[in-house]
Design a protein around this motif. Structure first.
Motif, PDB file in Angstrom:
ATOM      1  N   MET A   1       0.838  -1.201   0.000  1.00  0.00           N
ATOM      2  CA  MET A   1       0.000   0.000   0.000  1.00  0.00           C
ATOM      3  C   MET A   1       0.870   1.248   0.000  1.00  0.00           C
ATOM      4  O   MET A   1       1.795   1.375   0.787  1.00  0.00           O
ATOM      5  CB  MET A   1      -0.920   0.028   1.223  1.00  0.00           C
ATOM      6  N   ARG A   2       0.548   2.173  -0.907  1.00  0.00           N
ATOM      7  CA  ARG A   2       1.239   3.449  -0.940  1.00  0.00           C
ATOM      8  C   ARG A   2       0.395   4.518  -0.264  1.00  0.00           C
ATOM      9  O   ARG A   2      -0.833   4.407  -0.203  1.00  0.00           O
ATOM     10  CB  ARG A   2       1.503   3.881  -2.388  1.00  0.00           C
ATOM     11  N   THR A   3       1.060   5.550   0.250  1.00  0.00           N
ATOM     12  CA  THR A   3       0.369   6.742   0.712  1.00  0.00           C
ATOM     13  C   THR A   3       0.738   7.860  -0.246  1.00  0.00           C
ATOM     14  O   THR A   3       1.910   8.225  -0.382  1.00  0.00           O
ATOM     15  CB  THR A   3       0.776   7.122   2.140  1.00  0.00           C
ATOM     16  N   LEU A   4      -0.278   8.386  -0.915  1.00  0.00           N
ATOM     17  CA  LEU A   4      -0.076   9.379  -1.956  1.00  0.00           C
ATOM     18  C   LEU A   4      -0.728  10.692  -1.545  1.00  0.00           C
ATOM     19  O   LEU A   4      -1.870  10.704  -1.061  1.00  0.00           O
ATOM     20  CB  LEU A   4      -0.675   8.894  -3.277  1.00  0.00           C
ATOM     21  N   VAL A   5      -0.028  11.786  -1.738  1.00  0.00           N
ATOM     22  CA  VAL A   5      -0.545  13.103  -1.397  1.00  0.00           C
ATOM     23  C   VAL A   5      -0.783  13.879  -2.685  1.00  0.00           C
ATOM     24  O   VAL A   5       0.015  13.810  -3.626  1.00  0.00           O
ATOM     25  CB  VAL A   5       0.411  13.849  -0.439  1.00  0.00           C
ATOM     26  N   ILE A   6      -1.901  14.600  -2.721  1.00  0.00           N
ATOM     27  CA  ILE A   6      -2.332  15.296  -3.938  1.00  0.00           C
ATOM     28  C   ILE A   6      -2.458  16.785  -3.648  1.00  0.00           C
ATOM     29  O   ILE A   6      -3.038  17.192  -2.645  1.00  0.00           O
ATOM     30  CB  ILE A   6      -3.689  14.748  -4.443  1.00  0.00           C
ATOM     31  N   GLY A   7      -1.928  17.599  -4.545  1.00  0.00           N
ATOM     32  CA  GLY A   7      -1.956  19.051  -4.383  1.00  0.00           C
ATOM     33  C   GLY A   7      -3.293  19.668  -4.763  1.00  0.00           C
ATOM     34  O   GLY A   7      -4.274  18.978  -5.062  1.00  0.00           O
ATOM     35  N   ASP A   8      -3.331  20.983  -4.788  1.00  0.00           N
ATOM     36  CA  ASP A   8      -4.547  21.764  -5.022  1.00  0.00           C
ATOM     37  C   ASP A   8      -5.088  21.512  -6.433  1.00  0.00           C
ATOM     38  O   ASP A   8      -4.384  21.723  -7.423  1.00  0.00           O
ATOM     39  CB  ASP A   8      -4.249  23.249  -4.850  1.00  0.00           C
ATOM     40  N   ILE A   9      -6.358  21.129  -6.527  1.00  0.00           N
ATOM     41  CA  ILE A   9      -6.981  20.715  -7.787  1.00  0.00           C
ATOM     42  C   ILE A   9      -7.649  21.889  -8.504  1.00  0.00           C
ATOM     43  O   ILE A   9      -7.591  22.005  -9.723  1.00  0.00           O
ATOM     44  CB  ILE A   9      -8.002  19.591  -7.537  1.00  0.00           C
ATOM     45  N   LYS A  28      -5.900  -0.047  -3.232  1.00  0.00           N
ATOM     46  CA  LYS A  28      -5.033  -0.322  -2.087  1.00  0.00           C
ATOM     47  C   LYS A  28      -4.304   0.925  -1.592  1.00  0.00           C
ATOM     48  O   LYS A  28      -3.782   0.938  -0.476  1.00  0.00           O
ATOM     49  CB  LYS A  28      -4.010  -1.401  -2.454  1.00  0.00           C
ATOM     50  N   ASP A  29      -4.242   1.958  -2.423  1.00  0.00           N
ATOM     51  CA  ASP A  29      -3.490   3.161  -2.076  1.00  0.00           C
ATOM     52  C   ASP A  29      -4.294   4.082  -1.166  1.00  0.00           C
ATOM     53  O   ASP A  29      -5.508   4.244  -1.347  1.00  0.00           O
ATOM     54  CB  ASP A  29      -3.109   3.934  -3.344  1.00  0.00           C
ATOM     55  N   LYS A  30      -3.605   4.683  -0.204  1.00  0.00           N
ATOM     56  CA  LYS A  30      -4.209   5.713   0.632  1.00  0.00           C
ATOM     57  C   LYS A  30      -3.966   7.059  -0.025  1.00  0.00           C
ATOM     58  O   LYS A  30      -2.834   7.375  -0.425  1.00  0.00           O
ATOM     59  CB  LYS A  30      -3.599   5.695   2.040  1.00  0.00           C
ATOM     60  N   LEU A  31      -5.015   7.859  -0.126  1.00  0.00           N
ATOM     61  CA  LEU A  31      -4.933   9.138  -0.818  1.00  0.00           C
ATOM     62  C   LEU A  31      -5.201  10.280   0.158  1.00  0.00           C
ATOM     63  O   LEU A  31      -6.242  10.297   0.831  1.00  0.00           O
ATOM     64  CB  LEU A  31      -5.949   9.184  -1.960  1.00  0.00           C
ATOM     65  N   ILE A  32      -4.270  11.217   0.225  1.00  0.00           N
ATOM     66  CA  ILE A  32      -4.419  12.373   1.102  1.00  0.00           C
ATOM     67  C   ILE A  32      -4.482  13.625   0.224  1.00  0.00           C
ATOM     68  O   ILE A  32      -3.513  13.973  -0.467  1.00  0.00           O
ATOM     69  CB  ILE A  32      -3.262  12.482   2.110  1.00  0.00           C
ATOM     70  N   LEU A  51     -14.734  13.027  -6.017  1.00  0.00           N
ATOM     71  CA  LEU A  51     -14.092  12.733  -4.739  1.00  0.00           C
ATOM     72  C   LEU A  51     -15.032  11.979  -3.798  1.00  0.00           C
ATOM     73  O   LEU A  51     -14.610  11.080  -3.071  1.00  0.00           O
ATOM     74  CB  LEU A  51     -13.617  14.027  -4.085  1.00  0.00           C
ATOM     75  N   ILE A  52     -16.305  12.357  -3.802  1.00  0.00           N
ATOM     76  CA  ILE A  52     -17.285  11.656  -2.975  1.00  0.00           C
ATOM     77  C   ILE A  52     -17.364  10.185  -3.376  1.00  0.00           C
ATOM     78  O   ILE A  52     -17.403   9.285  -2.531  1.00  0.00           O
ATOM     79  CB  ILE A  52     -18.663  12.340  -3.078  1.00  0.00           C
ATOM     80  N   GLU A  53     -17.357   9.923  -4.672  1.00  0.00           N
ATOM     81  CA  GLU A  53     -17.401   8.549  -5.172  1.00  0.00           C
ATOM     82  C   GLU A  53     -16.084   7.825  -4.889  1.00  0.00           C
ATOM     83  O   GLU A  53     -16.081   6.648  -4.492  1.00  0.00           O
ATOM     84  CB  GLU A  53     -17.680   8.554  -6.679  1.00  0.00           C
ATOM     85  N   LEU A  54     -14.964   8.520  -5.071  1.00  0.00           N
ATOM     86  CA  LEU A  54     -13.650   7.920  -4.830  1.00  0.00           C
ATOM     87  C   LEU A  54     -13.522   7.446  -3.388  1.00  0.00           C
ATOM     88  O   LEU A  54     -12.879   6.428  -3.108  1.00  0.00           O
ATOM     89  CB  LEU A  54     -12.550   8.939  -5.151  1.00  0.00           C
ATOM     90  N   ASN A  55     -14.139   8.174  -2.475  1.00  0.00           N
ATOM     91  CA  ASN A  55     -14.055   7.840  -1.056  1.00  0.00           C
ATOM     92  C   ASN A  55     -14.741   6.526  -0.721  1.00  0.00           C
ATOM     93  O   ASN A  55     -14.498   5.946   0.339  1.00  0.00           O
ATOM     94  CB  ASN A  55     -14.652   8.982  -0.221  1.00  0.00           C
ATOM     95  N   THR A  56     -15.582   6.033  -1.618  1.00  0.00           N
ATOM     96  CA  THR A  56     -16.225   4.740  -1.403  1.00  0.00           C
ATOM     97  C   THR A  56     -15.327   3.586  -1.847  1.00  0.00           C
ATOM     98  O   THR A  56     -15.614   2.429  -1.549  1.00  0.00           O
ATOM     99  CB  THR A  56     -17.565   4.660  -2.164  1.00  0.00           C
ATOM    100  N   LYS A  57     -14.244   3.900  -2.571  1.00  0.00           N
ATOM    101  CA  LYS A  57     -13.362   2.871  -3.119  1.00  0.00           C
ATOM    102  C   LYS A  57     -11.988   2.880  -2.459  1.00  0.00           C
ATOM    103  O   LYS A  57     -11.359   1.834  -2.336  1.00  0.00           O
ATOM    104  CB  LYS A  57     -13.197   3.085  -4.626  1.00  0.00           C
TER     105      LYS A  57
END
Length: 241
Positions: A1-9, A28-32, A51-57
């Motif tokens: 599992m990776r932890t990935l951080v995402i900048g301003d969209i 499997k990846d954690k997204l911050i 993002l709301i949908e992504l949070n279910t996966k």
């Protein structure tokens, strides 16, 4: 599992799709996400839907940005803000003309659920902008600074590289956490379009609101992936000034 951080969209859904594909993100990846999901490009409502949908996966952490808070005030309280309107809010207001009342309520709930910050077990802090209290986030008197402050980044940028954390003049704020991940102040202001590390601070805002790309980074390996510059993905729009 990776932890990935995402900048301003900043409403750039096309760029978000690109970086998730280029980083080969799986469930499997954690997204911050560091905040500022909206304002600038034309797809702010669609970004929130995604993002709301992504949070279910995926295991997602959503940090609050200042633009997200401004949108919440507008959606929930009909609070107009000319400064917000002129700094990306105009595109968002226009986009919401096509959004149903029901979907606006979903977005309000999402925006209200955002976190001011996230601190992991390895003392890595994820926050949109910064904090000002020299004793850390738990002692901040003004929580809005979590998504408005620029002094943390300015301090890291201006720091004498010959200082070390044991020096008496070393900023205490930069000794409290192992790493600090921020957005809010685009690195394009210092002529960069890739993540920039100063002291313990990593700035992941690579200017997607303007003419820079959107970035996703693996916080363990520091490998990162970027979209095309957003003004090329939204060539028929002006974006933020």
């Amino acid at each position: 599992m990776r932890t990935l951080v995402i900048g301003d969209i900043h409403g750039g859904l096309r760029a978000l799709h690109q970086i998730l594909e280029r980083a080969q993100v799986s469930s499997k990846d954690k997204l911050i996400f560091l905040g500022d999901y909206v304002d600038g490009w034309s797809q702010s409502p669609q970004v929130l839907d995604f993002l709301i949908e992504l949070n279910t996966k995926n295991n997602c952490v959503f940090i609050r940005g200042n633009h997200d808070e401004l949108l919440l005030h507008w959606l929930k309280d009909n609070k107009d803000n000319l400064l917000w309107y002129n700094h990306g809010g105009e595109a968002t207001v226009i986009a919401y003309e096509e959004v149903s009342h029901e979907n606006k309520q979903r977005h309000i709930e999402f925006l209200q659920s955002l976190q001011d910050y996230y601190l992991d077990e390895q003392q890595r802090l994820f926050i949109h902008a910064g904090f000002t209290n020299m004793n850390g986030i738990n002692f901040e008197y003004f929580p809005k600074l979590f998504y408005w402050d620029r002094t943390l980044w300015e301090t890291a940028l201006a720091l004498n590289q010959n200082l070390n954390p044991g020096d008496l003049s070393y900023p205490k704020r930069l000794t409290l956490y192992h790493e600090i991940y921020i957005g809010h102040t685009p690195v394009t202001r210092i002529g960069k379009t890739v993540p920039v590390n100063k002291a313990c601070v990593w700035n992941i805002d690579t200017g997607a609101a303007f003419k820079g790309p959107l970035t996703i980074m693996d916080i363990d390996t520091k490998e990162f992936w970027q979209s095309e510059p957003l003004h090329q993905l939204y060539f028929d729009e002006k974006g933020r000034n």
